[in-house]
Design a protein around this motif. Sequence first.
Motif, PDB file in Angstrom:
ATOM      1  N   GLY A  63       0.774  -1.234   0.000  1.00 25.96           N
ATOM      2  CA  GLY A  63       0.000   0.000   0.000  1.00 25.96           C
ATOM      3  C   GLY A  63       0.800   1.276   0.000  1.00 25.96           C
ATOM      4  N   LEU A  64       2.109   1.193   0.166  1.00 25.89           N
ATOM      5  CA  LEU A  64       2.919   2.407   0.236  1.00 25.89           C
ATOM      6  C   LEU A  64       3.003   3.151  -1.096  1.00 25.89           C
ATOM      7  CD1 LEU A  64       5.815   1.289   2.576  1.00 25.89           C
ATOM      8  CD2 LEU A  64       3.896   2.788   3.102  1.00 25.89           C
ATOM      9  N   PHE A  65       2.783   2.438  -2.205  1.00 22.26           N
ATOM     10  CA  PHE A  65       2.831   3.099  -3.509  1.00 22.26           C
ATOM     11  C   PHE A  65       1.682   4.097  -3.666  1.00 22.26           C
ATOM     12  CE2 PHE A  65       2.538   3.423  -8.169  1.00 22.26           C
ATOM     13  CZ  PHE A  65       3.851   3.750  -8.439  1.00 22.26           C
ATOM     14  N   THR A  66       0.672   3.980  -2.844  1.00 27.81           N
ATOM     15  CA  THR A  66      -0.431   4.936  -2.869  1.00 27.81           C
ATOM     16  C   THR A  66       0.075   6.350  -2.571  1.00 27.81           C
ATOM     17  OG1 THR A  66      -1.905   3.193  -2.112  1.00 27.81           O
ATOM     18  CG2 THR A  66      -2.714   5.438  -1.899  1.00 27.81           C
ATOM     19  N   LEU A  67       1.097   6.457  -1.745  1.00 25.35           N
ATOM     20  CA  LEU A  67       1.689   7.764  -1.458  1.00 25.35           C
ATOM     21  C   LEU A  67       2.299   8.369  -2.720  1.00 25.35           C
ATOM     22  CD1 LEU A  67       3.423   6.899   1.928  1.00 25.35           C
ATOM     23  CD2 LEU A  67       1.284   8.145   1.592  1.00 25.35           C
ATOM     24  N   VAL A  68       2.905   7.533  -3.546  1.00 23.69           N
ATOM     25  CA  VAL A  68       3.480   7.999  -4.806  1.00 23.69           C
ATOM     26  C   VAL A  68       2.364   8.444  -5.753  1.00 23.69           C
ATOM     27  CG1 VAL A  68       4.846   7.319  -6.817  1.00 23.69           C
ATOM     28  CG2 VAL A  68       5.516   6.550  -4.538  1.00 23.69           C
ATOM     29  N   VAL A  69       1.268   7.692  -5.805  1.00 23.99           N
ATOM     30  CA  VAL A  69       0.132   8.069  -6.645  1.00 23.99           C
ATOM     31  C   VAL A  69      -0.431   9.416  -6.187  1.00 23.99           C
ATOM     32  CG1 VAL A  69      -2.224   7.437  -7.320  1.00 23.99           C
ATOM     33  CG2 VAL A  69      -0.442   5.691  -7.265  1.00 23.99           C
ATOM     34  N   ASN A  70      -0.534   9.631  -4.889  1.00 27.79           N
ATOM     35  CA  ASN A  70      -1.016  10.915  -4.366  1.00 27.79           C
ATOM     36  C   ASN A  70      -0.086  12.053  -4.768  1.00 27.79           C
ATOM     37  OD1 ASN A  70      -3.175   9.646  -3.180  1.00 27.79           O
ATOM     38  ND2 ASN A  70      -2.257   9.573  -1.151  1.00 27.79           N
ATOM     39  N   ALA A  71       1.218  11.820  -4.692  1.00 23.25           N
ATOM     40  CA  ALA A  71       2.185  12.841  -5.100  1.00 23.25           C
ATOM     41  C   ALA A  71       2.073  13.131  -6.598  1.00 23.25           C
ATOM     42  CB  ALA A  71       3.601  12.400  -4.745  1.00 23.25           C
ATOM     43  N   LEU A  72       1.843  12.100  -7.394  1.00 21.87           N
ATOM     44  CA  LEU A  72       1.649  12.295  -8.836  1.00 21.87           C
ATOM     45  C   LEU A  72       0.406  13.130  -9.128  1.00 21.87           C
ATOM     46  CD1 LEU A  72       2.533   8.751 -10.224  1.00 21.87           C
ATOM     47  CD2 LEU A  72       3.844  10.850 -10.517  1.00 21.87           C
TER      48      LEU A  72
END
Length: 119
Positions: A63-72
């Motif tokens: 689930g940590l990749f969700t932070l990258v999606v939010n930043a994108l």
Amino acid sequence: MGFLIRTVITAVAFYIAANVVTGLWFSSLTTLIIAAIIFGVVNAVIRPIVATLSLPVTVLTLGLFTLVVNALMLGLTALLMPGMRITNLSAAFFGAIIIWLVSWLANKLVGDRTAAVAR
């Protein structure tokens, strides 16, 4: 009514993030409000597509990749909004975390009250 409340919450979250994170900048209050509207549209339209496509990576990273999606999504909003500037990836990343946290807290506090008013 709900869209207006969420837009105000996002605008407040943008304001707090811009004051906390070096590298996240808005030229004026009007720009901040318009950016909040654009961010809401980006999250409603584009984020579900990106989240679906990145689901395998999200599962692998627990689930940590969700932070990258939010930043994108925050970066895409900055690209679409002329008066909003993000200077680097870490500003987008930490700005997205602060915006998510403030929005989550505000929605928790306001969410119950707006549901009671709607009844």
